[in-house]
Design a protein around this motif. Structure first.
Motif, PDB file in Angstrom:
ATOM      1  N   SER A 142     109.653  49.724  -4.044  1.00 58.80           N
ATOM      2  CA  SER A 142     110.947  49.661  -3.374  1.00 58.80           C
ATOM      3  C   SER A 142     110.729  49.463  -1.879  1.00 58.80           C
ATOM      4  CB  SER A 142     111.748  50.949  -3.625  1.00 58.80           C
ATOM      5  OG  SER A 142     112.069  51.086  -4.991  1.00 58.80           O
ATOM      6  N   THR A 143     111.499  48.565  -1.287  1.00 61.75           N
ATOM      7  CA  THR A 143     111.401  48.301   0.152  1.00 61.75           C
ATOM      8  C   THR A 143     112.807  48.135   0.723  1.00 61.75           C
ATOM      9  OG1 THR A 143     111.221  45.910  -0.224  1.00 61.75           O
ATOM     10  CG2 THR A 143     109.165  47.144  -0.060  1.00 61.75           C
ATOM     11  N   TYR A 144     112.880  48.313   2.062  1.00 57.46           N
ATOM     12  CA  TYR A 144     114.158  48.177   2.756  1.00 57.46           C
ATOM     13  C   TYR A 144     113.914  47.423   4.063  1.00 57.46           C
ATOM     14  CZ  TYR A 144     115.200  51.972  -0.454  1.00 57.46           C
ATOM     15  OH  TYR A 144     115.325  52.745  -1.577  1.00 57.46           O
ATOM     16  N   GLU A 145     114.819  46.524   4.380  1.00 56.63           N
ATOM     17  CA  GLU A 145     114.733  45.772   5.628  1.00 56.63           C
ATOM     18  C   GLU A 145     116.090  45.808   6.325  1.00 56.63           C
ATOM     19  OE1 GLU A 145     112.887  41.841   5.312  1.00 56.63           O
ATOM     20  OE2 GLU A 145     112.202  42.414   3.312  1.00 56.63           O
ATOM     21  N   LEU A 146     116.062  46.129   7.610  1.00 56.23           N
ATOM     22  CA  LEU A 146     117.277  46.175   8.415  1.00 56.23           C
ATOM     23  C   LEU A 146     117.119  45.222   9.592  1.00 56.23           C
ATOM     24  CD1 LEU A 146     117.731  50.056   8.615  1.00 56.23           C
ATOM     25  CD2 LEU A 146     118.661  48.495   6.893  1.00 56.23           C
ATOM     26  N   ILE A 190     118.673  44.527   3.513  1.00 53.33           N
ATOM     27  CA  ILE A 190     118.056  44.060   2.271  1.00 53.33           C
ATOM     28  C   ILE A 190     117.354  45.247   1.624  1.00 53.33           C
ATOM     29  CG2 ILE A 190     116.412  42.455   1.235  1.00 53.33           C
ATOM     30  CD1 ILE A 190     116.735  40.731   3.800  1.00 53.33           C
ATOM     31  N   ALA A 191     117.686  45.494   0.381  1.00 58.73           N
ATOM     32  CA  ALA A 191     117.062  46.608  -0.345  1.00 58.73           C
ATOM     33  C   ALA A 191     116.491  46.086  -1.659  1.00 58.73           C
ATOM     34  CB  ALA A 191     118.074  47.714  -0.617  1.00 58.73           C
ATOM     35  N   ASN A 192     115.214  46.313  -1.870  1.00 56.49           N
ATOM     36  CA  ASN A 192     114.575  45.999  -3.147  1.00 56.49           C
ATOM     37  C   ASN A 192     114.277  47.322  -3.855  1.00 56.49           C
ATOM     38  OD1 ASN A 192     113.002  43.590  -4.651  1.00 56.49           O
ATOM     39  ND2 ASN A 192     111.871  45.505  -4.880  1.00 56.49           N
ATOM     40  N   LEU A 193     114.958  47.553  -4.961  1.00 55.60           N
ATOM     41  CA  LEU A 193     114.869  48.830  -5.665  1.00 55.60           C
ATOM     42  C   LEU A 193     114.155  48.632  -6.994  1.00 55.60           C
ATOM     43  CD1 LEU A 193     118.553  49.993  -5.064  1.00 55.60           C
ATOM     44  CD2 LEU A 193     116.547  50.468  -3.648  1.00 55.60           C
ATOM     45  N   VAL A 194     113.061  49.327  -7.178  1.00 58.96           N
ATOM     46  CA  VAL A 194     112.364  49.304  -8.464  1.00 58.96           C
ATOM     47  C   VAL A 194     112.985  50.370  -9.354  1.00 58.96           C
ATOM     48  CG1 VAL A 194     110.162  49.627  -9.634  1.00 58.96           C
ATOM     49  CG2 VAL A 194     110.253  48.460  -7.405  1.00 58.96           C
ATOM     50  N   LEU A 195     113.709  49.937 -10.364  1.00 52.97           N
ATOM     51  CA  LEU A 195     114.374  50.879 -11.265  1.00 52.97           C
ATOM     52  C   LEU A 195     113.428  51.369 -12.344  1.00 52.97           C
ATOM     53  CD1 LEU A 195     117.800  49.035 -11.629  1.00 52.97           C
ATOM     54  CD2 LEU A 195     117.066  50.685  -9.886  1.00 52.97           C
ATOM     55  N   VAL A 196     112.637  50.458 -12.900  1.00 51.35           N
ATOM     56  CA  VAL A 196     111.581  50.812 -13.856  1.00 51.35           C
ATOM     57  C   VAL A 196     110.333  50.064 -13.410  1.00 51.35           C
ATOM     58  CG1 VAL A 196     110.815  50.807 -16.244  1.00 51.35           C
ATOM     59  CG2 VAL A 196     113.253  51.073 -15.730  1.00 51.35           C
ATOM     60  N   PRO A 197     109.272  50.750 -13.015  1.00 47.55           N
ATOM     61  CA  PRO A 197     108.093  50.068 -12.492  1.00 47.55           C
ATOM     62  C   PRO A 197     107.589  48.974 -13.433  1.00 47.55           C
ATOM     63  CG  PRO A 197     107.900  52.420 -12.128  1.00 47.55           C
ATOM     64  CD  PRO A 197     109.125  52.213 -12.983  1.00 47.55           C
ATOM     65  N   ASP A 198     107.297  47.792 -12.848  1.00 44.90           N
ATOM     66  CA  ASP A 198     106.773  46.633 -13.572  1.00 44.90           C
ATOM     67  C   ASP A 198     107.713  46.119 -14.661  1.00 44.90           C
ATOM     68  OD1 ASP A 198     104.371  46.536 -12.106  1.00 44.90           O
ATOM     69  OD2 ASP A 198     103.526  48.123 -13.360  1.00 44.90           O
ATOM     70  N   GLY A 218     120.783  37.186  23.637  1.00 48.81           N
ATOM     71  CA  GLY A 218     120.961  38.539  23.133  1.00 48.81           C
ATOM     72  C   GLY A 218     119.648  39.174  22.739  1.00 48.81           C
ATOM     73  N   ILE A 219     119.754  40.299  22.046  1.00 47.77           N
ATOM     74  CA  ILE A 219     118.600  41.080  21.615  1.00 47.77           C
ATOM     75  C   ILE A 219     118.688  41.311  20.118  1.00 47.77           C
ATOM     76  CG2 ILE A 219     119.764  43.291  22.111  1.00 47.77           C
ATOM     77  CD1 ILE A 219     116.988  44.391  22.886  1.00 47.77           C
ATOM     78  N   GLN A 220     117.522  41.305  19.458  1.00 48.53           N
ATOM     79  CA  GLN A 220     117.442  41.519  18.016  1.00 48.53           C
ATOM     80  C   GLN A 220     116.507  42.688  17.720  1.00 48.53           C
ATOM     81  OE1 GLN A 220     115.868  37.643  17.049  1.00 48.53           O
ATOM     82  NE2 GLN A 220     117.808  37.011  16.107  1.00 48.53           N
ATOM     83  N   LEU A 221     116.837  43.413  16.683  1.00 49.85           N
ATOM     84  CA  LEU A 221     115.977  44.491  16.197  1.00 49.85           C
ATOM     85  C   LEU A 221     115.781  44.300  14.703  1.00 49.85           C
ATOM     86  CD1 LEU A 221     114.534  47.276  16.349  1.00 49.85           C
ATOM     87  CD2 LEU A 221     116.784  48.322  15.938  1.00 49.85           C
ATOM     88  N   ARG A 222     114.521  44.328  14.255  1.00 45.60           N
ATOM     89  CA  ARG A 222     114.197  44.237  12.828  1.00 45.60           C
ATOM     90  C   ARG A 222     113.313  45.428  12.467  1.00 45.60           C
ATOM     91  NH1 ARG A 222     115.053  38.777  10.912  1.00 45.60           N
ATOM     92  NH2 ARG A 222     115.429  37.364  12.667  1.00 45.60           N
ATOM     93  N   GLN A 223     113.631  46.044  11.335  1.00 48.00           N
ATOM     94  CA  GLN A 223     112.882  47.217  10.889  1.00 48.00           C
ATOM     95  C   GLN A 223     112.749  47.170   9.378  1.00 48.00           C
ATOM     96  OE1 GLN A 223     111.598  50.037  12.761  1.00 48.00           O
ATOM     97  NE2 GLN A 223     110.580  50.312  10.794  1.00 48.00           N
ATOM     98  N   SER A 224     111.576  47.429   8.900  1.00 47.22           N
ATOM     99  CA  SER A 224     111.375  47.508   7.455  1.00 47.22           C
ATOM    100  C   SER A 224     110.586  48.762   7.110  1.00 47.22           C
ATOM    101  CB  SER A 224     110.629  46.268   6.949  1.00 47.22           C
ATOM    102  OG  SER A 224     109.368  46.163   7.559  1.00 47.22           O
ATOM    103  N   PHE A 225     110.826  49.238   5.913  1.00 44.64           N
ATOM    104  CA  PHE A 225     110.118  50.434   5.447  1.00 44.64           C
ATOM    105  C   PHE A 225     110.221  50.507   3.933  1.00 44.64           C
ATOM    106  CE2 PHE A 225     114.320  51.402   7.089  1.00 44.64           C
ATOM    107  CZ  PHE A 225     114.940  52.029   6.036  1.00 44.64           C
TER     108      PHE A 225
END
Length: 776
Positions: free
Chosen positions: A189-193, A213-221, A769-776
């Motif tokens: 699972s990953t998240y990007e803002l 953007i959210a990638n959610l692993v509901l059942v692994p593989d 302008g200014i941009q901010l990108r964050q992922s985790f």
């Protein structure tokens, strides 16, 4: 005057040898080394890296342009690819951003055969311009080329040049644009803002946006869900003025005209049913709203924008809305040496335009009918709906007895409806028998069935012959009518069946594992459609062109043949790739917007023929660690060779097609601390001049050439990126196209005398302008 719109995708590096050098000199390809592909100088935030990848670790860009996974430098066709890293590197967020980065791709925002703003963009690839000449895909689904999905969560953009009839069908006469989404990932699972804030020169509100953007692993593989949400607001930079009702000697300003707010959502659920079978359900939605149109007046006798202010007689707010959604279901089975794909989708779109036609309507009533009453408000509305069901099933197979290929079946059903409610000018019924100035409706139903395939016959390990064909059956039925003082008594109608074969033939030779030569020929096709009735006041204009009153009621199919030779080469041990092609396109029975200059009406008709000759050259390079550059240039000599029923004379350039285009971009990054990477990137593009779509044969109007530059600079640390951006830093007032009015074009008198006061769409001025990108 608005009448009705017509409607009609391992080898080891060899050592240099004298024999290889001689072969390359003979073919003008000086190459030694493996191919460069698409590894960035520094990855975007969220990749978990802050150091640039060594040049030796670069790898080829992978594409699916032939509906199979291949390295782009191994595909014998002209393709421009913008990878996920490119999209991030050059801050690409919408169509205008990436269109200027692709050689041989040009566009008109406003114009063509469409009226108003919401659905008016016409795209040209290699000079083949007009509605439905360029295929536009989101993943597996063909959609109208006039939509502008925000560039959020894309894996890459692929642009195929030249007719793509065999694999992509009847609406890829000039080429194809494919937006490829990131699929749900099963591993983690990953998240990007992302968020941005800034301002626009002359802007009436702040610029701002965000996406999640959210990638959610509901059942692994096994099961994964990918969710996307975005909002974006771009300030309007024009001002509308009107007389102050309390003090007619002063004017009231209404700023922020042309502001656009875009909201969208995406959800994709992917299920690995078995080790070989994957099912993916996806839903896309986007809503774009324009408060006022991003247009300025450019009088026809000099065709130059001089002001961001539009002076109007009344307080009427123009606007535009474009809403669409796209559900799809894709099954993919990966067998041993083959794969089977089934894609089913439904596209649903509605657009709404409101235009102020007050001044022009009064002028026409006075000039044509002798009206002497007071000027009244005259708002013109245009509503369009487009519903498309598509199903394609295909199989792609690897080499079997020296033959590989792809084959499939395709079906689509489309229902397009345009409605223009009556435009009322109250109180004129006693004079003319009707208060309705103009109204109408047009509908077109299209059903398309096809069988297609391409075979790649590997005659020798280095020599491959491509044979392709698409057999299609097309049925169209439609009607149109118009009412009111400027309406037509004759309705338009079409009901026809068309079948045919779209062939393709090619030969490619892999001189070395790094150097490819190819030649190919292919055919493109575009169906006809229901025509646009014109009022009886246009009869004289029709007769001047040798036409009659039935000519505008329908238009026929057109087709083209493309003859192409090209090369792809990798140089300097992974650090440079160069691709190029030359082509000759023969285009017959051209669907063309015919402008009846005296009566102010336009309709879609068929001209004679055209020839387009030109070439493209592109390069990508990572010359040293931390540095990436790319550049491209194209030349298109696009001329009418036979006038036919059109207004353009033989020898005249095709409307809307620039002869020269060029672009260049790059990024440099360098560590500025133990854990911080600094970077600077930028791009610059040039688009040559082109003829306006509002041309009459004896009085051509030319859209001037323009240049656009953009830049970014910032830092990356861990999975965070902070950047400052400047878009259009030259503050260019680029004319992107002259709008086809829903109502009537108004007449003004200036230093050049009486003239049509045309409205042209504009590129946004300088934005920062200014941009901010964050992922985790």
């Amino acid at each position: 005057m608005s009448l009705l719109v017509s409607q009609s995708a391992k080898s080891d590096r060899p050592r240099c040898s004298h024999m290889r050098a001689a072969a390359l000199a003979t073919t003008a390809l000086l190459a030694c080394g493996r191919s460069l592909a698409d590894t960035p100088a520094a990855p975007p935030a969220g990749t978990g890296h802050t150091q640039a990848a060594p040049a030796a670790q670069t790898e080829d860009i992978t594409v699916t342009t032939r509906k199979r996974t291949e390295k782009v430098l191994k595909v014998p066709a002209s393709i421009t690819v913008l990878s996920k890293v490119d999209l991030h590197r050059y801050n690409i967020q919408k169509f205008n951003d990436y269109a200027t980065q692709v050689p041989s791709l040009s566009f008109i925002t406003g114009g063509g055969s469409a009226y108003g703003l919401a659905a008016s963009r016409a795209i040209a690839i290699r000079g083949v311009v007009g509605n439905n000449t360029t295929g536009f895909y989101i993943d597996e689904t063909p959609v109208p080329a006039t939509i502008d999905p925000r560039v959020v969560d894309l894996q890459r953009i692929e642009v195929l040049k030249g007719p793509q009839g065999t694999l992509y069908g009847s609406e890829s006469e000039g080429g194809n644009i494919r937006l490829i989404s990131n699929p749900p990932a099963y591993d983690r699972s990953t998240y990007e803002l992302s968020a941005n804030a800034g301002g626009t020169s002359h802007g009436g509100s702040p610029d701002y946006g965000d996406d999640i953007i959210a990638n959610l692993v509901l059942v692994p593989d096994q099961t994964a869900l990918r969710l996307v949400q975005y909002d974006n607001h771009e300030a309007g930079f024009l001002t509308r003025t009107y007389p102050n009702p309390n003090d007619p000697s002063t004017r009231v300003d209404v700023g922020n005209q042309g502001q656009i707010t875009t909201t969208g959502y995406s959800a994709a659920l992917s299920q690995r049913v078995t080790d070989d079978l994957t099912a993916t359900v996806r839903l896309l939605y986007q809503n774009a709203y324009d408060y006022g149109w991003p247009t300025a007046y450019a009088p026809a006798n000099d065709f130059t924008v001089t002001s961001y202010t539009e002076d109007r007689d009344h307080n009427n707010q123009e606007k535009s809305k474009d809403i669409w959604y796209l559900p799809s279901f894709v099954l993919n089975y990966a067998g041993s040496g083959y794969s089977v794909t089934s894609s089913t989708s439904y596209f649903d779109r509605s657009t709404h335009d409101v235009e102020d036609g007050t001044e022009a309507v009064t002028e026409q009533l006075q000039g044509t009918f002798g009206y002497s009453g007071p000027e009244q408000n005259s708002l013109w509305n245009l509503n369009e709906t487009d519903k498309i069901f598509t199903q394609e099933t295909r199989i792609a197979f690897d080499q079997i007895y020296h033959v590989s290929g792809v084959a499939g079946l395709y079906f689509s059903s489309e229902r397009f409806v345009l409605l223009q409610p009556p435009s009322i000018y109250a109180g004129i019924t006693p004079l003319y028998g009707d208060d309705n100035i103009y109204g109408g409706r047009s509908s077109l139903y299209t059903r398309n069935a096809a069988a297609f395939g391409e075979l790649y016959i590997h005659v020798l390990p280095e020599l491959t012959v491509t044979l392709g064909a698409r057999e299609y059956l097309l049925h169209q039925g439609g009607d149109s009518y118009s009412t009111g003082i400027f309406g037509s008594p004759a309705p338009g109608h079409t009901d026809n069946y068309t079948d045919g074969l779209l062939p393709k033939f090619g030969i490619s030779y892999q001189i070395t594992p790094d150097d490819l030569l190819y030649v190919l020929s292919s055919k493109g096709f575009r169906p006809g459609g229901v025509g646009t009735p014109v009022p009886s006041t246009c009869d004289a204009d029709l007769y001047k062109l040798g036409l009659n009153t039935s000519t505008p009621l329908s238009f026929a199919a057109d087709s083209d043949w493309n003859y192409e030779a090209g090369f792809k080469s990798a140089l300097l041990d992974h650090k440079l790739s160069v691709t190029g092609a030359v082509f000759d396109i023969e285009w017959k029975n051209i669907q063309q917007t015919i402008n009846l200059a005296d009566c102010g009406a336009t309709f879609e008709g068929n001209a004679g023929a055209a020839r387009i000759r030109g070439g493209e050259l592109e390069m990508r390079s990572d010359p040293f660690q931390g540095m990436h550059v790319r550049a491209g240039v194209s030349y298109n000599d696009a001329h009418i060779t036979s006038r036919g029923n059109g207004v353009q004379l033989a020898g005249q350039r095709i409307n809307g097609v620039p002869t020269w285009e060029a672009s260049a971009g790059g990024e440099y990054d360098h560590p500025i601390g133990a854990k911080v990477m600094g970077f600077v990137s930028g791009d610059f593009s040039f688009t040559g001049d082109s003829l306006s779509a509002d041309n009459s044969a004896g009085d051509p109007l030319t859209r001037k050439a323009y240049e656009v530059g953009n830049a970014r600079a910032g830092i990356r640390f861990g999975s965070t990126e902070i950047a400052f951006y400047i878009n259009n830093f030259t503050n260019t007032k680029a004319n992107l196209g002259d709008l086809q009015a829903i109502s009537i074009v108004r007449i003004i008198t200036n230093a050049g005398g009486p003239t049509n006061d045309l409205r042209v769409t504009l590129l946004n001025p300088l934005e920062a302008g200014i941009q901010l990108r964050q992922s985790f």
